[in-house]
Each structure stands twice: as structure tokens, then as C-alpha cells.
Design a protein around this motif. Structure first.
Motif, PDB file in Angstrom:
ATOM      1  N   ALA A  21       1.233   4.577  -0.044  1.00 53.32           N
ATOM      2  CA  ALA A  21      -0.020   3.984  -0.543  1.00 53.32           C
ATOM      3  C   ALA A  21      -0.783   4.956  -1.438  1.00 53.32           C
ATOM      4  CB  ALA A  21      -0.887   3.543   0.636  1.00 53.32           C
ATOM      5  N   THR A  22      -0.866   6.221  -1.036  1.00 56.64           N
ATOM      6  CA  THR A  22      -1.584   7.198  -1.852  1.00 56.64           C
ATOM      7  C   THR A  22      -0.834   7.485  -3.158  1.00 56.64           C
ATOM      8  OG1 THR A  22      -0.566   8.978  -0.536  1.00 56.64           O
ATOM      9  CG2 THR A  22      -2.785   8.316   0.041  1.00 56.64           C
ATOM     10  N   TRP A  24       0.862   5.222  -4.828  1.00 59.07           N
ATOM     11  CA  TRP A  24       0.473   4.105  -5.696  1.00 59.07           C
ATOM     12  C   TRP A  24      -0.905   4.351  -6.308  1.00 59.07           C
ATOM     13  CZ3 TRP A  24       2.703   0.471  -1.546  1.00 59.07           C
ATOM     14  CH2 TRP A  24       3.953  -0.034  -1.963  1.00 59.07           C
ATOM     15  N   GLY A  25      -1.839   4.843  -5.485  1.00 55.40           N
ATOM     16  CA  GLY A  25      -3.178   5.128  -5.989  1.00 55.40           C
ATOM     17  C   GLY A  25      -3.169   6.208  -7.057  1.00 55.40           C
ATOM     18  N   THR A 110      -7.282  -1.825  -8.952  1.00 53.60           N
ATOM     19  CA  THR A 110      -6.500  -1.866  -7.720  1.00 53.60           C
ATOM     20  C   THR A 110      -7.173  -2.720  -6.658  1.00 53.60           C
ATOM     21  OG1 THR A 110      -5.718   0.371  -8.211  1.00 53.60           O
ATOM     22  CG2 THR A 110      -5.299  -0.460  -6.009  1.00 53.60           C
ATOM     23  N   ALA A 239       6.902   5.601  -4.157  1.00 49.62           N
ATOM     24  CA  ALA A 239       5.956   4.845  -3.337  1.00 49.62           C
ATOM     25  C   ALA A 239       6.630   3.636  -2.696  1.00 49.62           C
ATOM     26  CB  ALA A 239       4.772   4.399  -4.193  1.00 49.62           C
ATOM     27  N   SER A 259      -2.040   0.128   3.674  1.00 47.13           N
ATOM     28  CA  SER A 259      -1.951  -0.109   2.224  1.00 47.13           C
ATOM     29  C   SER A 259      -3.332  -0.073   1.568  1.00 47.13           C
ATOM     30  CB  SER A 259      -1.275  -1.451   1.940  1.00 47.13           C
ATOM     31  OG  SER A 259      -2.114  -2.535   2.321  1.00 47.13           O
ATOM     32  N   GLU A 262      -4.400   2.665  -0.882  1.00 39.88           N
ATOM     33  CA  GLU A 262      -4.106   2.656  -2.322  1.00 39.88           C
ATOM     34  C   GLU A 262      -5.376   2.530  -3.168  1.00 39.88           C
ATOM     35  OE1 GLU A 262      -1.808   0.027  -5.755  1.00 39.88           O
ATOM     36  OE2 GLU A 262      -1.681  -0.577  -3.654  1.00 39.88           O
ATOM     37  N   THR A 265      -7.643   5.615  -2.679  1.00 36.25           N
ATOM     38  CA  THR A 265      -7.126   6.787  -3.395  1.00 36.25           C
ATOM     39  C   THR A 265      -7.408   6.680  -4.884  1.00 36.25           C
ATOM     40  OG1 THR A 265      -5.353   7.071  -1.771  1.00 36.25           O
ATOM     41  CG2 THR A 265      -5.068   8.163  -3.888  1.00 36.25           C
TER      42      THR A 265
END
Length: 297
Positions: A21-22, A24-25, A110, A239, A259, A262, A265
Motif C-alpha cells: 500500500a505504501t 502504491w502511495g 488516490t 506493490a 490498503s 495508500e 502515504t
């Protein structure tokens, strides 16, 4: 002994979901940096991202012997499902999300993309001809209120987000919903990595023909290539693989809750690194949408 193994399994699963998740962020914030610092087209970035990630995922699928092209070639229905998933699911989702980042910022894009769960709920109600329950109605109202706060800053008649930013944010949510719905049948029959690899590759090739991705835009330097590497390797392949492993270890419910890291982040990095700013109203809007995600999952 079994309890110890279960705890280790859960810890590893939480770690994988958190890392996925991080990642993706971070990828979303790198996309924001790329668009703000270089004159690159969204279609070109999406095409390169999808094609590169597709090649890597297909390589992994072939290495694990989880993809049989001869068998797939005989399955016309399966091929049609994968092509639909690639174009109307992955390509739409990826392009709309990057466009939303370009016209807003990674945090806002996001968060709005997470409305996909509301769009899925509405789709299910319409296709099954069933009325939504009280919790679903409450969540939809809460999500709409969150979007209204982000769009207007809580002032009727005012517009904080650009029309393009709001449009592409909502399209990113629709794309993510489409991606989730169209992936079910092919993933059930062939597995997530082979289907995602084929989807990424097919969608990437289609966009490459439009964007002529073999022509590298002028002005891109080593830093821009580093951003692209993070977007492809960490934010797409890494990710995706980490989060899938996390789901296998802790289950979809805990993974869904994790999640939410994301957008958190992406928003945090956007503020700290790129000096984006969010008003108290924006933060309340974020909270409303993220609360919707948690309640509906």
C-alpha cells in the motif's frame, strides 16, 4: 506451536500489505513529481508504465509455469474477457488515475479513486435489481458529501478542484471499479499474475500505438527515469506482488483496511516532499471517503 506460526504468518501478511500500500502511495507521489517537473504526456507515461509492468509480470508468470498461451489461444471467451479487462479495466483505471494526479495531486487523486467501492455497490444494486441496505445508503451519502467538500471546500457555488481534476478523479474511481469487476472471471480461471501481466501488456501496447511511446519526450533526464523506474518497478510490479501475498496471508478484510495506507502515504508525501497543501475541509472530505471505504469493506 501452531499459534506461533499463525502469529508469524499474520505479521508477515501485515508487513506485505503495508509495504504494498505504501509503495502504491509513493508511486502516486512520484507521478505527481514527474508531471510537475517535466512536460510529459499522461498517455505516454501510462503506456510505458503498463507495457513495462506487463512484460515483467508475464516473465514471472512464465517462470512459474502459470501461463499456457496455447491453451489460452483456444479459449475465445477467455481471450475476450482478458482484452476487455485490459482496455476497459486496467487501461482506463491507469490513465484516469494518472490524469487525476496531473490535474490535482497524488493525495486527492488516490482518495477519490477509492470511491470505486461505492460505484461497485451501485452497479451490483442495479444489475441485481435490489435496493441498497441502510448501511450502503449511508455510505453513498457520506462519500458524496466527502467529494462535495473536496470539490467546493464546503462553500456552495464554489469550485476548489479544477473541473478536469474532479472529472478524472471520478473516472479513476469508475476505472478501478471496472478493473475489479472485469478481473473476476479471468483471475478465477488463470490466476492474478498471468491475467494482470496480459492485461498490462495488451493495454500498454494499445496506448503505445496512440502515444507513440517509442519516442522519448525531450527534456527527460536521469531523475525523470528514476521516477519512471519507481512508478513501474515499485509502484506497479512490487506493490502488486506484495499486496497479493499479504492478502493470501491475512485475508481480504485486513488487507482492505491496510490498503487505506495508500492514500494516506500519497497525501503525506505530497505535503512533505512536494509542498502540496490541504485545508481542514479537504481533510474532512478525505476522512468521509476513507470512512466509506472501511465501512463498506
Amino acid at each position: 506451536m501452531t499459534d506461533t506460526k499463525d502469529k508469524k504468518r499474520e505479521k508477515l501478511g501485515i508487513l506485505c500489505c503495508t509495504a504494498g500500500a505504501t509503495s502504491w502511495g509513493l508511486s502516486g507521489t512520484c507521478s505527481e513529481a514527474l508531471f510537475s517537473q517535466y512536460p510529459v504526456d499522461t498517455t505516454w507515461v501510462t503506456a510505458v508504465r503498463m507495457t513495462s509492468a506487463g512484460i515483467i509480470l508475464l516473465f514471472l508468470a512464465f517462470a512459474k509455469h502459470s501461463l499456457n498461451l496455447k491453451e489460452l489461444g483456444k479459449d475465445k471467451k477467455g481471450l475476450i474477457e482478458i482484452v476487455l479487462f485490459a482496455i476497459a479495466g486496467l487501461a482506463l483505471c491507469q490513465y484516469a488515475y494518472l490524469s487525476a494526479i496531473k490535474w490535482t495531486n497524488s493525495g486527492t487523486a488516490t482518495v477519490i479513486q477509492n470511491l470505486s467501492i461505492v460505484f461497485i455497490a451501485v452497479y451490483v444494486c442495479l444489475t441485481t435489481r435490489t435496493a441498497p441496505d441502510k448501511r450502503t445508503v449511508f455510505c453513498i451519502i457520506l462519500a458524496l458529501f466527502g467529494v462535495w467538500l473536496l470539490a467546493t471546500g464546503g462553500k456552495p457555488g464554489n469550485m476548489e478542484l479544477t473541473p478536469r481534476g474532479l472529472f478524472w478523479g471520478l473516472m479513476a474511481g469508475i476505472g478501478a471499479a471496472s478493473y475489479s469487476l472485469l478481473s473476476r472471471a479471468p483471475v478465477k480461471h488463470r490466476g492474478s499474475i498471468p491475467v494482470s501481466g496480459m492485461g498490462m501488456f495488451i493495454g500498454g501496447i494499445a496506448l503505445s500505438l496512440i502515444a507513440q511511446s517509442w519516442r522519448i519526450p525531450a527534456g527527460l533526464d536521469g531523475r525523470a527515469m528514476l521516477y519512471m523506474a519507481v512508478i513501474v518497478l515499485l509502484g506497479t510490479v512490487g506493490a502488486f506482488t506484495l499486496f497479493l501475498q499479504g492478502i493470501a496471508l491475512v485475508g481480504p478484510v485486513k488487507a482492505a483496511l491496510l490498503s487505506c495506507l495508500e492514500p494516506l502515504t500519497a497525501a503525506t508525501l505530497s505535503v512533505v516532499w512536494l509542498h502540496s497543501s490541504f485545508s481542514p475541509t479537504d481533510l474532512i472530505g478525505f476522512a468521509c471517503i476513507l470512512a466509506t471505504v472501511v465501512l463498506m469493506r
